[in-house]
Motif scaffolding. Structure first.
Motif, PDB file in Angstrom:
ATOM      1  N   ASP A  43       0.820  -1.219   0.000  1.00 33.93           N
ATOM      2  CA  ASP A  43       0.000   0.000   0.000  1.00 33.93           C
ATOM      3  C   ASP A  43       0.852   1.267   0.000  1.00 33.93           C
ATOM      4  O   ASP A  43       0.432   2.294  -0.534  1.00 33.93           O
ATOM      5  N   VAL A  44       2.032   1.214   0.617  1.00 29.26           N
ATOM      6  CA  VAL A  44       2.905   2.390   0.671  1.00 29.26           C
ATOM      7  C   VAL A  44       4.010   2.314  -0.389  1.00 29.26           C
ATOM      8  O   VAL A  44       5.000   3.028  -0.328  1.00 29.26           O
ATOM      9  N   HIS A  45       3.829   1.406  -1.351  1.00 32.05           N
ATOM     10  CA  HIS A  45       4.718   1.275  -2.512  1.00 32.05           C
ATOM     11  C   HIS A  45       6.129   0.800  -2.178  1.00 32.05           C
ATOM     12  O   HIS A  45       7.094   1.199  -2.825  1.00 32.05           O
ATOM     13  N   VAL A  46       6.225  -0.043  -1.166  1.00 29.88           N
ATOM     14  CA  VAL A  46       7.479  -0.736  -0.864  1.00 29.88           C
ATOM     15  C   VAL A  46       7.432  -2.074  -1.587  1.00 29.88           C
ATOM     16  O   VAL A  46       6.407  -2.752  -1.580  1.00 29.88           O
ATOM     17  N   CYS A  47       8.516  -2.449  -2.239  1.00 24.94           N
ATOM     18  CA  CYS A  47       8.581  -3.712  -2.974  1.00 24.94           C
ATOM     19  C   CYS A  47       8.780  -4.873  -2.002  1.00 24.94           C
ATOM     20  O   CYS A  47       9.744  -4.875  -1.239  1.00 24.94           O
ATOM     21  N   VAL A  48       7.863  -5.809  -2.009  1.00 26.14           N
ATOM     22  CA  VAL A  48       8.000  -7.034  -1.223  1.00 26.14           C
ATOM     23  C   VAL A  48       8.659  -8.059  -2.149  1.00 26.14           C
ATOM     24  O   VAL A  48       8.063  -8.505  -3.119  1.00 26.14           O
ATOM     25  N   LEU A  49       9.896  -8.406  -1.835  1.00 25.20           N
ATOM     26  CA  LEU A  49      10.679  -9.285  -2.695  1.00 25.20           C
ATOM     27  C   LEU A  49      10.518 -10.755  -2.332  1.00 25.20           C
ATOM     28  O   LEU A  49      10.760 -11.628  -3.159  1.00 25.20           O
ATOM     29  N   GLY A  50      10.131 -11.006  -1.101  1.00 24.71           N
ATOM     30  CA  GLY A  50       9.933 -12.372  -0.643  1.00 24.71           C
ATOM     31  C   GLY A  50       9.405 -12.363   0.775  1.00 24.71           C
ATOM     32  O   GLY A  50       9.631 -11.413   1.523  1.00 24.71           O
ATOM     33  N   ALA A  51       8.687 -13.406   1.132  1.00 21.31           N
ATOM     34  CA  ALA A  51       8.133 -13.505   2.481  1.00 21.31           C
ATOM     35  C   ALA A  51       7.983 -14.973   2.834  1.00 21.31           C
ATOM     36  O   ALA A  51       7.358 -15.737   2.088  1.00 21.31           O
ATOM     37  N   GLU A  52       8.581 -15.344   3.952  1.00 18.87           N
ATOM     38  CA  GLU A  52       8.501 -16.721   4.411  1.00 18.87           C
ATOM     39  C   GLU A  52       8.686 -16.747   5.923  1.00 18.87           C
ATOM     40  O   GLU A  52       9.584 -16.086   6.453  1.00 18.87           O
ATOM     41  N   GLY A  53       7.831 -17.498   6.583  1.00 18.49           N
ATOM     42  CA  GLY A  53       7.944 -17.605   8.035  1.00 18.49           C
ATOM     43  C   GLY A  53       7.790 -16.248   8.693  1.00 18.49           C
ATOM     44  O   GLY A  53       6.838 -15.523   8.439  1.00 18.49           O
ATOM     45  N   ASP A  54       8.773 -15.893   9.513  1.00 14.12           N
ATOM     46  CA  ASP A  54       8.716 -14.621  10.231  1.00 14.12           C
ATOM     47  C   ASP A  54       9.536 -13.528   9.554  1.00 14.12           C
ATOM     48  O   ASP A  54       9.810 -12.493  10.140  1.00 14.12           O
ATOM     49  N   ARG A  55       9.920 -13.729   8.283  1.00 17.53           N
ATOM     50  CA  ARG A  55      10.787 -12.770   7.579  1.00 17.53           C
ATOM     51  C   ARG A  55      10.149 -12.279   6.280  1.00 17.53           C
ATOM     52  O   ARG A  55       9.526 -13.048   5.554  1.00 17.53           O
ATOM     53  N   ILE A  56      10.349 -10.987   6.043  1.00 16.97           N
ATOM     54  CA  ILE A  56       9.903 -10.360   4.801  1.00 16.97           C
ATOM     55  C   ILE A  56      11.093  -9.601   4.226  1.00 16.97           C
ATOM     56  O   ILE A  56      11.728  -8.820   4.927  1.00 16.97           O
ATOM     57  N   GLU A  57      11.383  -9.848   2.957  1.00 17.18           N
ATOM     58  CA  GLU A  57      12.459  -9.135   2.264  1.00 17.18           C
ATOM     59  C   GLU A  57      11.818  -7.982   1.500  1.00 17.18           C
ATOM     60  O   GLU A  57      10.884  -8.195   0.718  1.00 17.18           O
ATOM     61  N   VAL A  58      12.302  -6.758   1.742  1.00 16.05           N
ATOM     62  CA  VAL A  58      11.699  -5.570   1.140  1.00 16.05           C
ATOM     63  C   VAL A  58      12.766  -4.652   0.551  1.00 16.05           C
ATOM     64  O   VAL A  58      13.944  -4.731   0.916  1.00 16.05           O
ATOM     65  N   ALA A  59      12.330  -3.777  -0.335  1.00 18.10           N
ATOM     66  CA  ALA A  59      13.202  -2.766  -0.922  1.00 18.10           C
ATOM     67  C   ALA A  59      12.366  -1.541  -1.270  1.00 18.10           C
ATOM     68  O   ALA A  59      11.186  -1.647  -1.586  1.00 18.10           O
TER      69      ALA A  59
END
Length: 71
Positions: A21-37
């Motif tokens: 929603d705030v235009h952050v790129c979600v590159l991956g998400a698994e378990g308790d971790r989210i990779e963002v840019a």
């Protein structure tokens, strides 16, 4: 790329939606971790400050939930 760690992995999809929603790129998400840019950041420091602000905001809007930005 940065990693956000959640206390409760059940919050992952809600936080991913918030980032999108705030235009952050979600590159991956698994378990308790989210990779963002941040798309096209002015500098690495700017990207980190922006992501930190979003994480603080999400924590404030979601009492009882907790996320932390790490490298």
């Amino acid at each position: 790329m940065y990693t956000v760690i959640l206390r409760d992995p059940a919050d992952r999809e809600r936080l991913c939606a918030f980032f999108r929603d705030v235009h952050v790129c979600v590159l991956g998400a698994e378990g308790d971790r989210i990779e963002v840019a941040v798309p096209s950041p002015v500098s690495p420091q700017h990207a980190e400050r922006e992501l930190s602000g979003y994480v603080v905001t999400w924590n404030a809007l979601n009492p009882g939930a907790y996320a932390e930005l790490v490298h």
